[in-house]
Design an enzyme around this catalytic site. Sequence first.
Site, PDB file in Angstrom:
ATOM      1  CG  HIS A 288      -1.836   1.159   1.320  1.00  0.00           C
ATOM      2  ND1 HIS A 288      -3.195   1.062   1.070  1.00  0.00           N
ATOM      3  CD2 HIS A 288      -1.613   2.458   1.644  1.00  0.00           C
ATOM      4  CE1 HIS A 288      -3.751   2.255   1.234  1.00  0.00           C
ATOM      5  NE2 HIS A 288      -2.809   3.116   1.597  1.00  0.00           N
ATOM      6  CD  GLU A 289       1.498   3.743   3.590  1.00  0.00           C
ATOM      7  OE1 GLU A 289       1.835   4.795   3.018  1.00  0.00           O
ATOM      8  OE2 GLU A 289       0.403   3.598   4.148  1.00  0.00           O
TER       9      GLU A 289
ATOM     10  CG  HIS B 267       0.104   5.914  -1.057  1.00  0.00           C
ATOM     11  ND1 HIS B 267      -0.972   6.333  -1.812  1.00  0.00           N
ATOM     12  CD2 HIS B 267      -0.417   5.393   0.097  1.00  0.00           C
ATOM     13  CE1 HIS B 267      -2.091   6.067  -1.151  1.00  0.00           C
ATOM     14  NE2 HIS B 267      -1.776   5.502  -0.004  1.00  0.00           N
TER      15      HIS B 267
END
Length: 227
Positions: free
Chosen positions: A33-34, A37
């Site tokens: 997820h990170e 980003h």
Amino acid sequence: MDTFRSFFESISVFSLEELPFVVIALVLAFTVHEFAHAYVAYKFGDTTAKDQGRLTLNPVQHLDPFGTILILIAGFGWARPVPVMRSRFKNPRLAGILVSAAGPLSNFLIAFIAFGLFYFFVGVTGGGIPPFVIDLLQMIVELNILLFVFNLLPFPPLDGYRIIEDLSPPNVRVKMSQFEQYGILLFLILVITPLDQYTIWPFLNTGMSATGQAFSTIYGTIFSIFN
């Protein structure tokens, strides 16, 4: 051992047997997820995350110790937010939307792939693999669908709020910025009080059920073509 089990299960929303699967699924979900980003921000010209060592799949760079422990206990937690400087974006508005969407979409993709493996092993081959693999895949699917839906909630500081913010006209964004701190407070109240059972969880349950049903329909159709 029984004493430890009783203590752990008294403070956690998960059972002791689920713990290894939860930890693996969370590390995978938070890390990807990170990273998503950071990767999309980098592609649009912001090197802030890369400069701080966040453009990596090393979980150590993304996990927040307290946020990780809290999700094991309360079912609610967080990873370390990826730093983003919008002023560096080549196209700030589009980039902002895509950077925000990248995180939840990465969880969607993980869940989709894991569901496909689960469907294949259980629905097509009829088993024949160790039960722990099935349990792990199921946990990866469930937690990543949960994170996908949860992060699309329109509350700051979640990704869903950031997407709405970037889609809004400038005058609306100014107003949203002014009241953002109150939105964060409202969100925390909804999450940590019994109100979540009447506000957030009905939305999450509906979204998770719809996503799981969509996965089942897609893979059912795909595998039926080859049978």
